[in-house]
Design a protein around this motif. Structure first.
Motif, mmCIF file in Angstrom:
data_model
loop_
_atom_site.group_PDB
_atom_site.id
_atom_site.type_symbol
_atom_site.label_atom_id
_atom_site.label_comp_id
_atom_site.label_asym_id
_atom_site.label_seq_id
_atom_site.Cartn_x
_atom_site.Cartn_y
_atom_site.Cartn_z
ATOM 1 N N GLY A 56 3.213 10.866 62.119
ATOM 2 C CA GLY A 56 3.007 12.202 62.680
ATOM 3 C C GLY A 56 2.799 13.275 61.637
ATOM 4 N N LYS A 64 3.603 9.591 48.327
ATOM 5 C CA LYS A 64 5.006 9.311 48.660
ATOM 6 C C LYS A 64 5.512 8.117 47.852
ATOM 7 C CE LYS A 64 6.447 9.336 53.146
ATOM 8 N NZ LYS A 64 6.915 8.805 54.452
ATOM 9 N N PHE A 67 6.381 8.898 44.351
ATOM 10 C CA PHE A 67 7.594 9.707 44.159
ATOM 11 C C PHE A 67 8.839 8.845 44.000
ATOM 12 C CE2 PHE A 67 5.767 13.517 46.698
ATOM 13 C CZ PHE A 67 5.252 14.064 45.538
ATOM 14 N N ASP A 83 10.873 3.410 65.248
ATOM 15 C CA ASP A 83 11.622 4.100 66.300
ATOM 16 C C ASP A 83 10.664 5.029 67.053
ATOM 17 O OD1 ASP A 83 14.541 4.461 67.207
ATOM 18 O OD2 ASP A 83 13.766 6.497 67.139
ATOM 19 N N GLU A 84 9.613 4.441 67.534
ATOM 20 C CA GLU A 84 8.535 5.229 68.157
ATOM 21 C C GLU A 84 9.012 5.827 69.478
ATOM 22 O OE1 GLU A 84 5.181 2.954 69.787
ATOM 23 O OE2 GLU A 84 3.887 4.335 68.711
ATOM 24 N N LYS A 191 17.060 17.913 53.567
ATOM 25 C CA LYS A 191 16.111 17.502 52.513
ATOM 26 C C LYS A 191 15.666 18.739 51.737
ATOM 27 C CE LYS A 191 13.127 15.376 55.390
ATOM 28 N NZ LYS A 191 12.007 14.549 55.879
ATOM 29 N N PHE A 194 14.806 14.014 49.012
ATOM 30 C CA PHE A 194 14.018 13.183 49.902
ATOM 31 C C PHE A 194 14.458 11.731 49.734
ATOM 32 C CE2 PHE A 194 11.410 16.959 49.404
ATOM 33 C CZ PHE A 194 10.999 17.193 50.714
ATOM 34 N N ALA A 196 12.860 9.229 49.006
ATOM 35 C CA ALA A 196 12.241 8.551 47.855
ATOM 36 C C ALA A 196 13.141 8.645 46.626
ATOM 37 C CB ALA A 196 10.877 9.171 47.555
ATOM 38 N N VAL A 207 10.302 5.535 53.471
ATOM 39 C CA VAL A 207 10.273 5.329 54.921
ATOM 40 C C VAL A 207 8.829 5.539 55.373
ATOM 41 C CG1 VAL A 207 11.233 6.005 57.155
ATOM 42 C CG2 VAL A 207 12.619 6.277 55.082
ATOM 43 N N SER A 289 5.549 16.803 70.573
ATOM 44 C CA SER A 289 6.027 17.816 69.626
ATOM 45 C C SER A 289 4.957 18.790 69.175
ATOM 46 C CB SER A 289 6.574 17.141 68.360
ATOM 47 O OG SER A 289 7.596 16.270 68.676
ATOM 48 N N MET A 324 -2.217 19.594 66.450
ATOM 49 C CA MET A 324 -2.043 18.580 65.392
ATOM 50 C C MET A 324 -2.431 17.209 65.927
ATOM 51 S SD MET A 324 1.712 19.522 63.938
ATOM 52 C CE MET A 324 1.932 18.226 62.741
ATOM 53 N N GLY A 326 -0.790 14.675 64.850
ATOM 54 C CA GLY A 326 0.579 14.164 64.999
ATOM 55 C C GLY A 326 0.651 12.650 65.043
ATOM 56 N N SER A 327 1.372 12.147 66.021
ATOM 57 C CA SER A 327 1.571 10.698 66.124
ATOM 58 C C SER A 327 0.442 10.016 66.890
ATOM 59 C CB SER A 327 2.905 10.431 66.824
ATOM 60 O OG SER A 327 2.885 11.050 68.101
ATOM 61 N N PRO A 402 12.972 18.575 61.896
ATOM 62 C CA PRO A 402 11.848 19.115 62.685
ATOM 63 C C PRO A 402 12.024 19.059 64.191
ATOM 64 C CG PRO A 402 11.130 17.325 61.226
ATOM 65 C CD PRO A 402 12.618 17.364 61.169
HETATM 66 P P1 NAI Z 1 7.850 15.839 56.732
HETATM 67 O O1 NAI Z 1 6.584 16.588 56.556
HETATM 68 O O2 NAI Z 1 9.143 16.515 56.448
HETATM 69 O O3 NAI Z 1 7.818 14.570 55.752
HETATM 70 C C1 NAI Z 1 6.788 13.633 55.724
HETATM 71 C C2 NAI Z 1 7.169 12.523 54.772
HETATM 72 O O4 NAI Z 1 6.877 12.910 53.436
HETATM 73 C C3 NAI Z 1 8.634 12.148 54.761
HETATM 74 O O5 NAI Z 1 8.751 10.762 54.596
HETATM 75 C C4 NAI Z 1 9.203 12.870 53.558
HETATM 76 O O6 NAI Z 1 10.331 12.221 53.002
HETATM 77 C C5 NAI Z 1 8.028 12.818 52.616
HETATM 78 N N1 NAI Z 1 8.002 13.950 51.672
HETATM 79 C C6 NAI Z 1 7.608 15.208 51.928
HETATM 80 N N2 NAI Z 1 7.716 15.973 50.831
HETATM 81 C C7 NAI Z 1 8.197 15.168 49.849
HETATM 82 C C8 NAI Z 1 8.532 15.359 48.482
HETATM 83 N N3 NAI Z 1 8.396 16.533 47.880
HETATM 84 N N4 NAI Z 1 9.012 14.305 47.791
HETATM 85 C C9 NAI Z 1 9.148 13.089 48.381
HETATM 86 N N5 NAI Z 1 8.852 12.845 49.672
HETATM 87 C C10 NAI Z 1 8.381 13.867 50.386
HETATM 88 O O7 NAI Z 1 7.819 15.280 58.220
HETATM 89 P P2 NAI Z 1 8.727 14.244 59.006
HETATM 90 O O8 NAI Z 1 10.024 14.834 59.361
HETATM 91 O O9 NAI Z 1 8.788 12.932 58.278
HETATM 92 O O10 NAI Z 1 7.866 14.001 60.316
HETATM 93 C C11 NAI Z 1 7.611 15.012 61.253
HETATM 94 C C12 NAI Z 1 6.545 14.533 62.204
HETATM 95 O O11 NAI Z 1 6.956 13.377 62.859
HETATM 96 C C13 NAI Z 1 6.191 15.521 63.298
HETATM 97 O O12 NAI Z 1 5.103 16.287 62.890
HETATM 98 C C14 NAI Z 1 5.843 14.643 64.487
HETATM 99 O O13 NAI Z 1 4.450 14.621 64.692
HETATM 100 C C15 NAI Z 1 6.272 13.282 64.078
HETATM 101 N N6 NAI Z 1 7.134 12.601 65.050
HETATM 102 C C16 NAI Z 1 6.778 11.344 65.374
HETATM 103 C C17 NAI Z 1 7.520 10.607 66.254
HETATM 104 C C18 NAI Z 1 7.087 9.230 66.636
HETATM 105 O O14 NAI Z 1 7.668 8.650 67.548
HETATM 106 N N7 NAI Z 1 6.081 8.670 65.999
HETATM 107 C C19 NAI Z 1 8.748 11.170 66.844
HETATM 108 C C20 NAI Z 1 9.004 12.520 66.459
HETATM 109 C C21 NAI Z 1 8.224 13.219 65.580
#
Ligand code: NAI
Ligand code: SF4
Length: 442
Positions: A56, A64, A67, A83-84, A191, A194, A196, A207, A289, A324, A326-327, A402
């Protein structure tokens, strides 16, 4: 016909099992990665491919991976987020159910690239029948020497474990997932750091979503340069979209990220148009979302450009006029759907799923739910609409994880684009529950 990289073999009978998967080119990428590329070359290829996280957020996967901290003597982990739980999203389920070896092969290559000797698949509890499918694929792969000790004689060891969640949406947030995997309550962590740097049991952890990990297989097979050609700009490769709602052909589709939203909705290759020949009213393109888009902003951007099924195009104009990818949970609404009711449904969900750690989310989601309930059930006041707007503003950006934003954005978008529908509910309280929803009252 769009080209496929993930589901191209999904139709082959028996592809769920090792022998058929292998006979159809399976594990060739793993062989290539382990025997002739090496970890750094795999990371480089993934960087070159421009692959972005398919859960998403769309964060660049190669970045990533680069890092990940590598302190001497400290184990590293790869955790597959299965965990979709995002409402409207069911593409990872399809992949795991029908081509589990693609995920196992992707985990092998990705773990090898990261120098991880243990990988975990954390899968949502409601996907009760899928862990057995995954366990079987893992056992088959191990039996054939693709897992375990000294894989392909390279000296590399890997074990994959499947962990079932217990049905909490918040455990899909990566740090809550890690807490849960460690045996604790799934409360998100702040965070940075992170994962990583400090992830599972305090060790460096990547992850990645199921689809992201699976996409590493074709990237290694065809190379990053070829992968890029399946998309536009920074939206490279193919993307799985789970399409649902008022369309003729709901299902999971693999698209090249170079088709328009209009083509996706109306062509027979994908959604096949709106059910019953009705008019398109709105769409949530990336799971619950993300902001809802009204039809006029869905097919064309505010600048009048064709809206494409890409990260950039769907967000064109930011949240004022965009949404977005997103997912990839693509929820289509026809003219009979009620935006207020829809927004209430999601508000209920987020309130129920809030872990309760931070006040804006814990209190705000419940408050939004109550106000929306009043409006939907004919007990709302005009000032409630501004109140709703105010509450969502106070949640957004003020929470640990989020989920708060995810609860706020749909409410903001619904009011922004369909304010008159909220007002109609207030001025027509007696009709609130018996009306024909949708465009009719405009
Ligand atoms: P995020 O933008 O905070 O992080 C994205 C990934 O990048 C994470 O793994 C984070 O650890 C990594 N990351 C970001 N900046 C970093 C840095 N400076 N150094 C190292 N790693 C870094 O977003 P998040 O919380 O992972 O995901 C949010 C999204 O998830 C939402 O936009 C939504 O679309 C989606 N979502 C999907 C679901 C699903 O079932 N597929 C359920 C709920 C939300
Ligand atoms: Fe928990 Fe909500 Fe805060 Fe996330 S935003 S940590 S779900 S209370």
């Amino acid at each position: 016909m769009g080209r496929k990289l993930l589901l191209d073999k999904a139709h082959i009978e028996g592809i769920r099992y090792y022998d058929t998967y292998r006979a159809n080119g399976g594990y060739a990428a793993a062989e290539k990665a382990l025997k002739s590329m090496g970890p750094d070359a795999v990371v480089e290829e993934v960087k070159k491919s421009g692959l972005r996280g398919r859960g998403g957020a769309g964060f660049p996967t190669g970045l990533k991976w680069s890092f990940i901290a590598k302190p001497e003597g400290v184990p590293r982990y790869l955790v597959c987020n299965a965990d979709e739980s995002e409402p409207g999203t069911f593409k990872d389920r399809y992949l795991m159910e029908f081509i589990p070896h693609l995920l196992v092969e992707g985990l092998l290559i990705s773990s090898f690239a990261l120098g991880a000797n243990r990988a975990y698949i954390y899968i949502r509890g409601e996907y009760a029948w899928i862990p057995d499918i995954l366990e079987q694929a893992i056992a088959e792969a191990k039996n054939k020497g693709w897992l375990g000790k000294n894989i392909l004689g390279t000296g590399y060891d890997l074990e994959i474990f499947v962990q079932r969640g217990a049905g909490a949406y918040i455990c899909g947030e990566e740090t809550a997932l890690l807490e849960s995997l460690e045996g604790k309550r799934g409360n998100p962590r702040i965070k940075p750091p992170f994962p990583a740097v400090k992830g599972l049991w305090g060790c460096p952890t990547v992850v990645n979503n199921v689809e992201t990990i699976a996409a590493v297989v074709p990237i290694v097979n065809i190379g990053g340069d070829e992968y890029i050609k399946f998309g536009i700009g920074k939206s490279t490769g193919t993307k799985l979209i789970s399409a649902c709602g008022n369309i003729n052909k709901p299902g999971v589709y693999e698209i090249e990220m170079n088709i328009s939203v209009e083509e996706f909705i109306y062509s027979d290759e994908y959604c096949g148009g709106i059910k019953g020949g009705k008019r398109l009213k709105a769409c949530i393109p990336g799971g619950s979302s993300v902001p809802v888009l009204p039809a006029n902003l869905l097919l064309k951007t505010a600048k009048g450009e064709t809206r494409m099924m890409t990260y950039e195009s769907l967000n064109d104009g930011g949240f004022a006029t965009g949404s977005m990818l997103g997912s990839g949970g693509f929820i289509v609404m026809d003219e009979d759907q009620c935006i207020v009711r829809n927004t209430l449904t999601f508000a209920r969900f987020y309130h129920h799923e809030s872990c309760g750690q931070c006040s804006p989310c814990r209190e705000g989601t419940g408050w939004m739910k109550k106000v929306l309930h009043n409006i939907e059930y004919g007990k709302g006041k005009m000032s409630d609409i501004d109140l709703l707007w105010d509450i969502q503003r106070k949640i957004e950006g003020n929470t640990i994880c989020p989920l708060g934003d995810a609860a706020a954005w749909p409410v903001a978008a619904a009011i922004r684009h369909f304010r008159d529908e909220f007002e109609w509910h207030v001025t027509h309280p007696d009709e609130a529950l018996t009306r024909n929803f949708g465009l009719a009252h405009y």
